[in-house]
Design a protein around this motif. Sequence first.
Motif, mmCIF file in Angstrom:
data_model
loop_
_atom_site.group_PDB
_atom_site.id
_atom_site.type_symbol
_atom_site.label_atom_id
_atom_site.label_comp_id
_atom_site.label_asym_id
_atom_site.label_seq_id
_atom_site.Cartn_x
_atom_site.Cartn_y
_atom_site.Cartn_z
ATOM 1 N N GLN A 50 -11.567 -8.021 7.932
ATOM 2 C CA GLN A 50 -10.673 -8.192 6.784
ATOM 3 C C GLN A 50 -10.841 -7.050 5.776
ATOM 4 O O GLN A 50 -9.879 -6.648 5.144
ATOM 5 C CB GLN A 50 -10.938 -9.537 6.120
ATOM 6 N N MET A 51 -12.065 -6.527 5.644
ATOM 7 C CA MET A 51 -12.274 -5.394 4.752
ATOM 8 C C MET A 51 -11.461 -4.188 5.236
ATOM 9 O O MET A 51 -10.846 -3.485 4.445
ATOM 10 C CB MET A 51 -13.760 -5.025 4.680
ATOM 11 N N ILE A 52 -11.435 -3.989 6.551
ATOM 12 C CA ILE A 52 -10.650 -2.886 7.114
ATOM 13 C C ILE A 52 -9.166 -3.129 6.856
ATOM 14 O O ILE A 52 -8.443 -2.210 6.459
ATOM 15 C CB ILE A 52 -10.945 -2.726 8.623
ATOM 16 N N GLU A 53 -8.703 -4.369 7.060
ATOM 17 C CA GLU A 53 -7.297 -4.696 6.780
ATOM 18 C C GLU A 53 -6.950 -4.402 5.325
ATOM 19 O O GLU A 53 -5.900 -3.820 5.031
ATOM 20 C CB GLU A 53 -7.020 -6.179 7.042
ATOM 21 N N LEU A 54 -7.828 -4.835 4.423
ATOM 22 C CA LEU A 54 -7.606 -4.610 2.995
ATOM 23 C C LEU A 54 -7.588 -3.114 2.682
ATOM 24 O O LEU A 54 -6.718 -2.634 1.958
ATOM 25 C CB LEU A 54 -8.687 -5.320 2.169
ATOM 26 N N THR A 55 -8.533 -2.388 3.256
ATOM 27 C CA THR A 55 -8.603 -0.942 3.023
ATOM 28 C C THR A 55 -7.321 -0.261 3.491
ATOM 29 O O THR A 55 -6.736 0.546 2.755
ATOM 30 C CB THR A 55 -9.824 -0.338 3.739
ATOM 31 N N LEU A 56 -6.867 -0.583 4.689
ATOM 32 C CA LEU A 56 -5.625 0.015 5.204
ATOM 33 C C LEU A 56 -4.436 -0.342 4.327
ATOM 34 O O LEU A 56 -3.566 0.502 4.068
ATOM 35 C CB LEU A 56 -5.379 -0.432 6.648
ATOM 36 N N ALA A 57 -4.409 -1.583 3.836
ATOM 37 C CA ALA A 57 -3.285 -2.019 3.000
ATOM 38 C C ALA A 57 -3.238 -1.251 1.686
ATOM 39 O O ALA A 57 -2.175 -0.785 1.275
ATOM 40 C CB ALA A 57 -3.381 -3.524 2.740
ATOM 41 N N PHE A 58 -4.383 -1.080 0.997
ATOM 42 C CA PHE A 58 -4.291 -0.366 -0.269
ATOM 43 C C PHE A 58 -4.206 1.138 -0.082
ATOM 44 O O PHE A 58 -3.658 1.829 -0.927
ATOM 45 C CB PHE A 58 -5.343 -0.801 -1.301
ATOM 46 N N GLU A 59 -4.700 1.661 1.053
ATOM 47 C CA GLU A 59 -4.486 3.085 1.330
ATOM 48 C C GLU A 59 -2.987 3.356 1.485
ATOM 49 O O GLU A 59 -2.468 4.345 0.959
ATOM 50 C CB GLU A 59 -5.232 3.516 2.600
ATOM 51 N N THR A 60 -2.301 2.463 2.179
ATOM 52 C CA THR A 60 -0.850 2.590 2.343
ATOM 53 C C THR A 60 -0.141 2.407 1.007
ATOM 54 O O THR A 60 0.745 3.182 0.650
ATOM 55 C CB THR A 60 -0.342 1.549 3.363
ATOM 56 N N PHE A 61 -0.556 1.388 0.245
ATOM 57 C CA PHE A 61 0.059 1.086 -1.051
ATOM 58 C C PHE A 61 -0.021 2.294 -1.994
ATOM 59 O O PHE A 61 0.952 2.631 -2.661
ATOM 60 C CB PHE A 61 -0.638 -0.126 -1.671
ATOM 61 N N TYR A 62 -1.183 2.934 -2.054
ATOM 62 C CA TYR A 62 -1.389 4.059 -2.980
ATOM 63 C C TYR A 62 -1.194 5.428 -2.333
ATOM 64 O O TYR A 62 -1.280 6.447 -3.010
ATOM 65 C CB TYR A 62 -2.791 4.009 -3.589
ATOM 66 N N ASP A 63 -0.952 5.456 -1.015
ATOM 67 C CA ASP A 63 -0.815 6.721 -0.288
ATOM 68 C C ASP A 63 -2.055 7.596 -0.502
ATOM 69 O O ASP A 63 -1.955 8.761 -0.902
ATOM 70 C CB ASP A 63 0.468 7.460 -0.694
ATOM 71 N N ILE A 64 -3.212 6.999 -0.268
ATOM 72 C CA ILE A 64 -4.481 7.710 -0.359
ATOM 73 C C ILE A 64 -5.285 7.410 0.902
ATOM 74 O O ILE A 64 -4.898 6.555 1.691
ATOM 75 C CB ILE A 64 -5.319 7.290 -1.594
#
Length: 92
Positions: A45-59
């Motif tokens: 879930q940490m990986i899912e969360l990380t991928l989601a906010f990386e996409t959200f912020y484009d970072i």
Amino acid sequence: MGSRTQDDIEQDLRGVIAEIFPAQQVELTTETPLFNGGLSLNSTQMIELTLAFETFYDIELEPEMLTVENFATLGSLSGLLLDLLEDEVSAV
């Protein structure tokens, strides 16, 4: 993204978490633990969360940023993202 505050980022994270973990019924405050209580995330879930906010912020987070300290609470994670977003703005 312009100049965002840590509160703005926490609000964004609440939305991202609600979207990817819709069954989660925890009220997320700055001090809410993301593991061990609070959200009780596991490593997947940490990986899912990380991928989601990386996409959200484009970072993109560097692997060394994926630490227990950075992901301890909603506040520590939003602080990390605030620093990253400020670095992105100053690098432009």
